[in-house]
Design an enzyme around this catalytic site. Sequence first.
Site, PDB file in Angstrom:
ATOM      1  N   ASP A  15      13.663 -35.237 -12.275  1.00 54.21           N
ATOM      2  CA  ASP A  15      14.990 -35.721 -12.664  1.00 54.21           C
ATOM      3  C   ASP A  15      14.983 -36.251 -14.100  1.00 54.21           C
ATOM      4  O   ASP A  15      13.971 -36.783 -14.576  1.00 54.21           O
ATOM      5  CB  ASP A  15      15.424 -36.832 -11.704  1.00 54.21           C
ATOM      6  CG  ASP A  15      16.897 -37.170 -11.853  1.00 54.21           C
ATOM      7  OD1 ASP A  15      17.674 -36.286 -12.264  1.00 54.21           O
ATOM      8  OD2 ASP A  15      17.260 -38.323 -11.575  1.00 54.21           O
ATOM      9  N   GLY A  16      16.123 -36.123 -14.754  1.00 56.39           N
ATOM     10  CA  GLY A  16      16.305 -36.724 -16.071  1.00 56.39           C
ATOM     11  C   GLY A  16      16.249 -35.743 -17.230  1.00 56.39           C
ATOM     12  O   GLY A  16      16.319 -36.160 -18.393  1.00 56.39           O
ATOM     13  N   ASN A  17      16.147 -34.442 -16.957  1.00 56.55           N
ATOM     14  CA  ASN A  17      16.060 -33.473 -18.051  1.00 56.55           C
ATOM     15  C   ASN A  17      17.315 -33.489 -18.928  1.00 56.55           C
ATOM     16  O   ASN A  17      17.220 -33.539 -20.157  1.00 56.55           O
ATOM     17  CB  ASN A  17      15.855 -32.060 -17.495  1.00 56.55           C
ATOM     18  CG  ASN A  17      14.513 -31.888 -16.820  1.00 56.55           C
ATOM     19  OD1 ASN A  17      13.523 -32.473 -17.230  1.00 56.55           O
ATOM     20  ND2 ASN A  17      14.482 -31.082 -15.769  1.00 56.55           N
TER      21      ASN A  17
ATOM     22  N   ARG B 139      22.060 -30.362 -22.607  1.00 56.24           N
ATOM     23  CA  ARG B 139      21.380 -30.516 -21.325  1.00 56.24           C
ATOM     24  C   ARG B 139      20.433 -29.337 -21.076  1.00 56.24           C
ATOM     25  O   ARG B 139      19.344 -29.508 -20.526  1.00 56.24           O
ATOM     26  CB  ARG B 139      22.413 -30.624 -20.197  1.00 56.24           C
ATOM     27  CG  ARG B 139      23.192 -31.935 -20.211  1.00 56.24           C
ATOM     28  CD  ARG B 139      24.192 -31.994 -19.040  1.00 56.24           C
ATOM     29  NE  ARG B 139      23.527 -31.899 -17.761  1.00 56.24           N
ATOM     30  CZ  ARG B 139      22.976 -32.920 -17.117  1.00 56.24           C
ATOM     31  NH1 ARG B 139      22.995 -34.137 -17.645  1.00 56.24           N
ATOM     32  NH2 ARG B 139      22.397 -32.741 -15.937  1.00 56.24           N
TER      33      ARG B 139
ATOM     34  N   HIS C  94      16.518 -29.181 -20.095  1.00 57.20           N
ATOM     35  CA  HIS C  94      15.893 -28.424 -19.010  1.00 57.20           C
ATOM     36  C   HIS C  94      14.722 -27.586 -19.526  1.00 57.20           C
ATOM     37  O   HIS C  94      13.704 -27.434 -18.835  1.00 57.20           O
ATOM     38  CB  HIS C  94      16.923 -27.523 -18.326  1.00 57.20           C
ATOM     39  CG  HIS C  94      17.957 -28.278 -17.547  1.00 57.20           C
ATOM     40  ND1 HIS C  94      17.628 -29.175 -16.547  1.00 57.20           N
ATOM     41  CD2 HIS C  94      19.314 -28.285 -17.622  1.00 57.20           C
ATOM     42  CE1 HIS C  94      18.734 -29.698 -16.040  1.00 57.20           C
ATOM     43  NE2 HIS C  94      19.762 -29.179 -16.678  1.00 57.20           N
TER      44      HIS C  94
ATOM     45  N   TRP D  57      24.858 -26.623  -7.847  1.00 63.09           N
ATOM     46  CA  TRP D  57      25.893 -25.617  -8.111  1.00 63.09           C
ATOM     47  C   TRP D  57      27.161 -26.244  -8.674  1.00 63.09           C
ATOM     48  O   TRP D  57      27.971 -25.550  -9.309  1.00 63.09           O
ATOM     49  CB  TRP D  57      26.221 -24.850  -6.834  1.00 63.09           C
ATOM     50  CG  TRP D  57      25.124 -23.987  -6.328  1.00 63.09           C
ATOM     51  CD1 TRP D  57      24.341 -24.206  -5.227  1.00 63.09           C
ATOM     52  CD2 TRP D  57      24.667 -22.739  -6.884  1.00 63.09           C
ATOM     53  NE1 TRP D  57      23.431 -23.191  -5.065  1.00 63.09           N
ATOM     54  CE2 TRP D  57      23.612 -22.272  -6.064  1.00 63.09           C
ATOM     55  CE3 TRP D  57      25.055 -21.982  -7.996  1.00 63.09           C
ATOM     56  CZ2 TRP D  57      22.939 -21.076  -6.322  1.00 63.09           C
ATOM     57  CZ3 TRP D  57      24.384 -20.784  -8.254  1.00 63.09           C
ATOM     58  CH2 TRP D  57      23.347 -20.347  -7.430  1.00 63.09           C
TER      59      TRP D  57
ATOM     60  N   ARG E 188      27.389 -28.350 -11.032  1.00 62.26           N
ATOM     61  CA  ARG E 188      27.253 -28.643 -12.462  1.00 62.26           C
ATOM     62  C   ARG E 188      28.068 -27.641 -13.286  1.00 62.26           C
ATOM     63  O   ARG E 188      28.493 -26.595 -12.768  1.00 62.26           O
ATOM     64  CB  ARG E 188      25.779 -28.613 -12.868  1.00 62.26           C
ATOM     65  CG  ARG E 188      24.965 -29.733 -12.240  1.00 62.26           C
ATOM     66  CD  ARG E 188      23.546 -29.753 -12.752  1.00 62.26           C
ATOM     67  NE  ARG E 188      22.799 -30.897 -12.223  1.00 62.26           N
ATOM     68  CZ  ARG E 188      21.583 -31.233 -12.600  1.00 62.26           C
ATOM     69  NH1 ARG E 188      20.956 -30.510 -13.524  1.00 62.26           N
ATOM     70  NH2 ARG E 188      20.971 -32.276 -12.072  1.00 62.26           N
TER      71      ARG E 188
ATOM     72  N   LEU F 169      -4.527 -23.741  -6.437  1.00 62.16           N
ATOM     73  CA  LEU F 169      -3.381 -24.643  -6.316  1.00 62.16           C
ATOM     74  C   LEU F 169      -2.150 -23.887  -5.818  1.00 62.16           C
ATOM     75  O   LEU F 169      -1.812 -22.817  -6.324  1.00 62.16           O
ATOM     76  CB  LEU F 169      -3.070 -25.271  -7.678  1.00 62.16           C
ATOM     77  CG  LEU F 169      -1.778 -26.107  -7.748  1.00 62.16           C
ATOM     78  CD1 LEU F 169      -1.909 -27.400  -6.952  1.00 62.16           C
ATOM     79  CD2 LEU F 169      -1.407 -26.407  -9.209  1.00 62.16           C
TER      80      LEU F 169
ATOM     81  N   ARG G  90       9.842 -39.470  -7.831  1.00 67.39           N
ATOM     82  CA  ARG G  90      11.092 -39.152  -8.518  1.00 67.39           C
ATOM     83  C   ARG G  90      11.062 -39.754  -9.912  1.00 67.39           C
ATOM     84  O   ARG G  90      10.820 -40.954 -10.073  1.00 67.39           O
ATOM     85  CB  ARG G  90      12.312 -39.693  -7.772  1.00 67.39           C
ATOM     86  CG  ARG G  90      13.603 -39.366  -8.544  1.00 67.39           C
ATOM     87  CD  ARG G  90      14.864 -39.680  -7.799  1.00 67.39           C
ATOM     88  NE  ARG G  90      16.013 -39.176  -8.548  1.00 67.39           N
ATOM     89  CZ  ARG G  90      17.157 -38.794  -8.025  1.00 67.39           C
ATOM     90  NH1 ARG G  90      17.312 -38.850  -6.717  1.00 67.39           N
ATOM     91  NH2 ARG G  90      18.138 -38.349  -8.780  1.00 67.39           N
TER      92      ARG G  90
END
Length: 234
Positions: A14-16, A27, A31, A63, A65, A125, A182
Site C-alpha cells: 500500500d501507498g504507491n 499515481r 505504481h 476496479w 479507481r 521461492l 501492510r
Amino acid sequence: MNSYVPKHVAIMMDGNGRWGKARGLSRSEGHFAGAKTMEKIIDASIELDIKILTLYAFSSENWSRPKHEVSYLMHLPVKFFNQKLPEFMRRNIKILISGNMADLPELTRKALVKAVEETKNNDGLIVNFAFNYGGRADILQAVRKVIQEVQNEHTAWDNVSEEMIQQHLYTKDLPDPELVIRTGGEKRVSNFLLWQSSMSELYFSDAYFPDFNKELLCDAINELQRKNSILNYS
C-alpha cells in the site's frame, strides 16, 4: 535476527499512489516505483530464506479507481513478466496467481497464465500474486464449490468442514501466512486473505511501499520473533 524465519509472508503493498503524489509524480509513476521495490523484496525474501511470498498486487476493489490508473495496473504485469520471467527461471522462482482471472483483460490474463505455466516446475521461492483478489469473494467462490459438491452428492452436508472450504480457496496449495504486513500507514486488512490470516501476526508499517526495503522487512520479522518468544516463555 534469530534463527526463526516465517515460511510464508504476505504483504499488502500500500501507498504507491500516495508516494507518487507526495513527490509531484503521478499515481502510475508511484505504481512503477512500487514494482521496482517488489523486485527488491523478492530478492530479500530469497536472502532471508522465506519460502512463500504473497503480494497483494490488485484487489477486487481497485476496479473503482480512475480508468487510466486501472489501465496502467492491468498493463504492469505484462511489462513486469516480459522483463522478469527469464530471470525468475534462472533463479528457480515459482509464480502463482490467487484471484479471479476470468474478468481480466486478455493480455493481462495471458501474461499471468504464461508466468504460472513456465515456472510451474521451479522449486525455489514461491511468489504468489493476489491479483483481482478479494477475501470475501475468495470465501464465496469456495463455498459455492462446496455446495456444488453436496448437490452432486459427492459429499453429505454433515461432512462439510473448514478443511473442505480451505481446499477450494485460491490459496489451497499454500500454508496460511504466519506474517501479514501492510505498508502505507493504514491499519486495516482491506479484504486481504480474510480466511487465511485468521491466526497470522499483523504488522503495520508507516513506510509507503516504494520506500519499503529489506531492513523494514526484517523489522517485521523481528517483531514476530519477539512475540513468539514471549508466548513460548509465558
